[in-house]
Design a protein around this motif. Structure first.
Motif, PDB file in Angstrom:
ATOM      1  N   LEU A  29       0.711  -1.323   0.093  1.00 10.58           N
ATOM      2  CA  LEU A  29       0.041  -0.059  -0.043  1.00 10.58           C
ATOM      3  C   LEU A  29       0.809   1.301  -0.063  1.00 10.58           C
ATOM      4  CD1 LEU A  29      -3.193  -0.409   2.384  1.00 10.58           C
ATOM      5  CD2 LEU A  29      -3.068  -0.224  -0.235  1.00 10.58           C
ATOM      6  N   LEU A  30       1.905   1.333   0.786  1.00  4.96           N
ATOM      7  CA  LEU A  30       2.783   2.644   0.899  1.00  4.96           C
ATOM      8  C   LEU A  30       3.342   2.855  -0.514  1.00  4.96           C
ATOM      9  CD1 LEU A  30       4.373   1.832   4.340  1.00  4.96           C
ATOM     10  CD2 LEU A  30       2.932   3.588   3.477  1.00  4.96           C
ATOM     11  N   ARG A  31       4.099   1.767  -1.174  1.00  7.60           N
ATOM     12  CA  ARG A  31       4.415   1.818  -2.403  1.00  7.60           C
ATOM     13  C   ARG A  31       3.588   2.256  -3.703  1.00  7.60           C
ATOM     14  NH1 ARG A  31       9.845   0.985  -2.493  1.00  7.60           N
ATOM     15  NH2 ARG A  31      10.876  -0.262  -0.722  1.00  7.60           N
ATOM     16  N   GLN A  32       2.457   1.756  -3.326  1.00  6.24           N
ATOM     17  CA  GLN A  32       1.268   2.263  -4.222  1.00  6.24           C
ATOM     18  C   GLN A  32       0.842   3.887  -4.214  1.00  6.24           C
ATOM     19  OE1 GLN A  32      -2.354  -0.033  -3.674  1.00  6.24           O
ATOM     20  NE2 GLN A  32      -3.267   0.699  -5.661  1.00  6.24           N
ATOM     21  N   ALA A  33       1.078   4.331  -2.854  1.00  9.86           N
ATOM     22  CA  ALA A  33       0.724   5.631  -2.737  1.00  9.86           C
ATOM     23  C   ALA A  33       1.722   6.549  -3.164  1.00  9.86           C
ATOM     24  CB  ALA A  33       0.377   5.810  -1.231  1.00  9.86           C
ATOM     25  N   PHE A  34       3.281   6.155  -2.984  1.00 12.08           N
ATOM     26  CA  PHE A  34       4.433   6.920  -3.162  1.00 12.08           C
ATOM     27  C   PHE A  34       4.914   6.660  -4.533  1.00 12.08           C
ATOM     28  CE2 PHE A  34       3.858   7.218   1.465  1.00 12.08           C
ATOM     29  CZ  PHE A  34       4.129   8.498   1.716  1.00 12.08           C
ATOM     30  N   PRO A  36       8.374   6.197  -6.467  1.00 13.74           N
ATOM     31  CA  PRO A  36       9.462   5.555  -6.025  1.00 13.74           C
ATOM     32  C   PRO A  36      10.621   6.523  -5.707  1.00 13.74           C
ATOM     33  CG  PRO A  36       8.826   4.638  -8.181  1.00 13.74           C
ATOM     34  CD  PRO A  36       7.910   5.652  -7.801  1.00 13.74           C
ATOM     35  N   SER A  37      10.922   7.921  -6.311  1.00  6.41           N
ATOM     36  CA  SER A  37      11.695   8.581  -6.200  1.00  6.41           C
ATOM     37  C   SER A  37      11.426   9.707  -5.190  1.00  6.41           C
ATOM     38  CB  SER A  37      12.216   9.488  -7.580  1.00  6.41           C
ATOM     39  OG  SER A  37      12.618   8.331  -8.403  1.00  6.41           O
ATOM     40  N   CYS A  38      10.162   9.419  -4.279  1.00  4.63           N
ATOM     41  CA  CYS A  38      10.078  10.583  -3.540  1.00  4.63           C
ATOM     42  C   CYS A  38      10.850  10.715  -2.259  1.00  4.63           C
ATOM     43  CB  CYS A  38       8.668  10.269  -3.049  1.00  4.63           C
ATOM     44  SG  CYS A  38       8.320   8.813  -1.850  1.00  4.63           S
ATOM     45  N   TYR A  39      10.672  11.746  -1.489  1.00  3.60           N
ATOM     46  CA  TYR A  39      11.472  11.859  -0.244  1.00  3.60           C
ATOM     47  C   TYR A  39      10.289  12.162   0.839  1.00  3.60           C
ATOM     48  CZ  TYR A  39      16.036  11.653  -2.392  1.00  3.60           C
ATOM     49  OH  TYR A  39      17.059  11.025  -2.920  1.00  3.60           O
ATOM     50  N   ILE A  40      10.635  11.786   2.193  1.00  2.00           N
ATOM     51  CA  ILE A  40       9.793  12.071   3.445  1.00  2.00           C
ATOM     52  C   ILE A  40      10.835  12.860   4.211  1.00  2.00           C
ATOM     53  CG2 ILE A  40       8.739  10.850   5.269  1.00  2.00           C
ATOM     54  CD1 ILE A  40       9.063   9.318   2.065  1.00  2.00           C
ATOM     55  N   ILE A  41      10.330  14.145   4.489  1.00  2.00           N
ATOM     56  CA  ILE A  41      11.186  15.075   5.149  1.00  2.00           C
ATOM     57  C   ILE A  41      10.589  15.592   6.322  1.00  2.00           C
ATOM     58  CG2 ILE A  41      12.680  17.041   4.877  1.00  2.00           C
ATOM     59  CD1 ILE A  41      12.106  16.274   1.642  1.00  2.00           C
ATOM     60  N   GLY A  42      11.361  15.670   7.416  1.00  2.00           N
ATOM     61  CA  GLY A  42      10.743  16.489   8.779  1.00  2.00           C
ATOM     62  C   GLY A  42      11.853  16.137   9.972  1.00  2.00           C
ATOM     63  N   LEU A  51      14.411  10.846   4.395  1.00  2.00           N
ATOM     64  CA  LEU A  51      14.319   9.573   3.714  1.00  2.00           C
ATOM     65  C   LEU A  51      13.591   9.357   2.347  1.00  2.00           C
ATOM     66  CD1 LEU A  51      12.328   8.391   7.290  1.00  2.00           C
ATOM     67  CD2 LEU A  51      15.042   8.343   6.485  1.00  2.00           C
ATOM     68  N   SER A  52      14.406   8.247   1.859  1.00  2.00           N
ATOM     69  CA  SER A  52      13.817   7.875   0.539  1.00  2.00           C
ATOM     70  C   SER A  52      12.583   6.968   1.042  1.00  2.00           C
ATOM     71  CB  SER A  52      14.986   7.110  -0.144  1.00  2.00           C
ATOM     72  OG  SER A  52      15.148   5.926   0.586  1.00  2.00           O
ATOM     73  N   LEU A  53      11.952   6.747  -0.084  1.00  2.00           N
ATOM     74  CA  LEU A  53      10.652   5.813   0.027  1.00  2.00           C
ATOM     75  C   LEU A  53      11.276   4.176   0.559  1.00  2.00           C
ATOM     76  CD1 LEU A  53       8.017   5.097  -0.146  1.00  2.00           C
ATOM     77  CD2 LEU A  53       8.297   4.247  -2.525  1.00  2.00           C
ATOM     78  N   ASP A  54      12.746   3.896   0.104  1.00  2.00           N
ATOM     79  CA  ASP A  54      12.968   2.494   0.638  1.00  2.00           C
ATOM     80  C   ASP A  54      13.087   2.724   2.194  1.00  2.00           C
ATOM     81  OD1 ASP A  54      12.704   1.319  -1.714  1.00  2.00           O
ATOM     82  OD2 ASP A  54      14.818   1.541  -2.276  1.00  2.00           O
ATOM     83  N   ASP A  55      13.831   3.853   2.577  1.00  2.00           N
ATOM     84  CA  ASP A  55      14.314   4.114   3.920  1.00  2.00           C
ATOM     85  C   ASP A  55      12.862   4.115   4.930  1.00  2.00           C
ATOM     86  OD1 ASP A  55      16.885   4.057   3.293  1.00  2.00           O
ATOM     87  OD2 ASP A  55      16.996   6.226   3.357  1.00  2.00           O
ATOM     88  N   PHE A  56      11.828   5.019   4.368  1.00  2.00           N
ATOM     89  CA  PHE A  56      10.630   5.000   5.038  1.00  2.00           C
ATOM     90  C   PHE A  56      10.051   3.712   5.367  1.00  2.00           C
ATOM     91  CE2 PHE A  56       6.004   6.189   4.633  1.00  2.00           C
ATOM     92  CZ  PHE A  56       6.107   7.045   5.895  1.00  2.00           C
ATOM     93  N   VAL A  57       9.912   3.042   4.238  1.00  2.00           N
ATOM     94  CA  VAL A  57       9.198   1.534   4.252  1.00  2.00           C
ATOM     95  C   VAL A  57       9.923   0.877   5.195  1.00  2.00           C
ATOM     96  CG1 VAL A  57       8.629  -0.313   2.927  1.00  2.00           C
ATOM     97  CG2 VAL A  57       8.183   1.747   1.941  1.00  2.00           C
TER      98      VAL A  57
END
Length: 123
Positions: A29-34, A36-42, A51-57
Motif C-alpha cells: 500500500l505504501l509503495r502504491q501511494a508514493f 519511487p523517487s519521493c522523499y519523506i522529510i521532517g 528519507l527515501s521511500l525505501d528508508d521510510f518503508v
C-alpha cells in the motif's frame, strides 16, 4: 485543465492508502501511494530526517503494525488541485504519535502519487 470529481476521490484514496499502509505496515500500500523517487522529510524527535521511500518503508516495517484494536485516524484538512499537481494537508496518528503531513502529489499516467511528504511531528 478542469478538476474532475474523480481527481478528488482518487487523491483521497491515495491518502487513505498511505495512512492505512503506514498504520498496518503494509509495504504494498505504501509503495502504491508514493512515487519511487519521493522523499519523506521532517524533524523526528529533534533530528532532521530526509528519507527515501525505501528508508521510510523499512522504518515502518521495523515499527510494525499498530495494535489490532487501534483505529486509524486521519483527517484531510485541505486539498488544492491545479491541473495534474495537488497539495494535501492531512493530520494523522501513527503508533501514538500525531503528525501533520504536507503531501505533494502529481498525476502521472492518469494516476495520482505522492511525490514528496513534508511532515511536522507534534511532540
Amino acid at each position: 485543465m478542469t478538476i474532475h470529481t474523480t481527481d478528488k476521490e482518487d487523491i483521497n484514496l491515495v491518502v487513505r492508502n498511505y495512512v492505512i499502509g503506514m498504520v498496518s505496515a503494509d509495504e504494498a500500500l505504501l509503495r502504491q501511494a508514493f512515487h519511487p523517487s519521493c522523499y519523506i522529510i521532517g524533524h523526528y524527535h529533534g533530528a532532521l530526517e530526509w528519507l527515501s521511500l525505501d528508508d521510510f518503508v523499512s522504518a515502518i516495517k521495523i515499527e510494525g503494525p499498530a495494535a489490532s484494536d487501534a483505529k486509524p485516524f486521519w483527517e484531510i484538512k485541505s486539498v488544492d488541485i491545479t491541473g495534474d499537481a495537488a497539495a494535501v494537508t492531512v493530520v494523522d496518528d501513527y503508533i501514538g504519535m500525531r503528525f501533520t503531513d504536507y503531501l505533494s502529489l502529481l498525476k502521472i499516467n492518469n494516476r495520482w502519487v505522492i511525490i514528496n511528504k513534508l511532515y511536522y511531528y507534534h511532540d
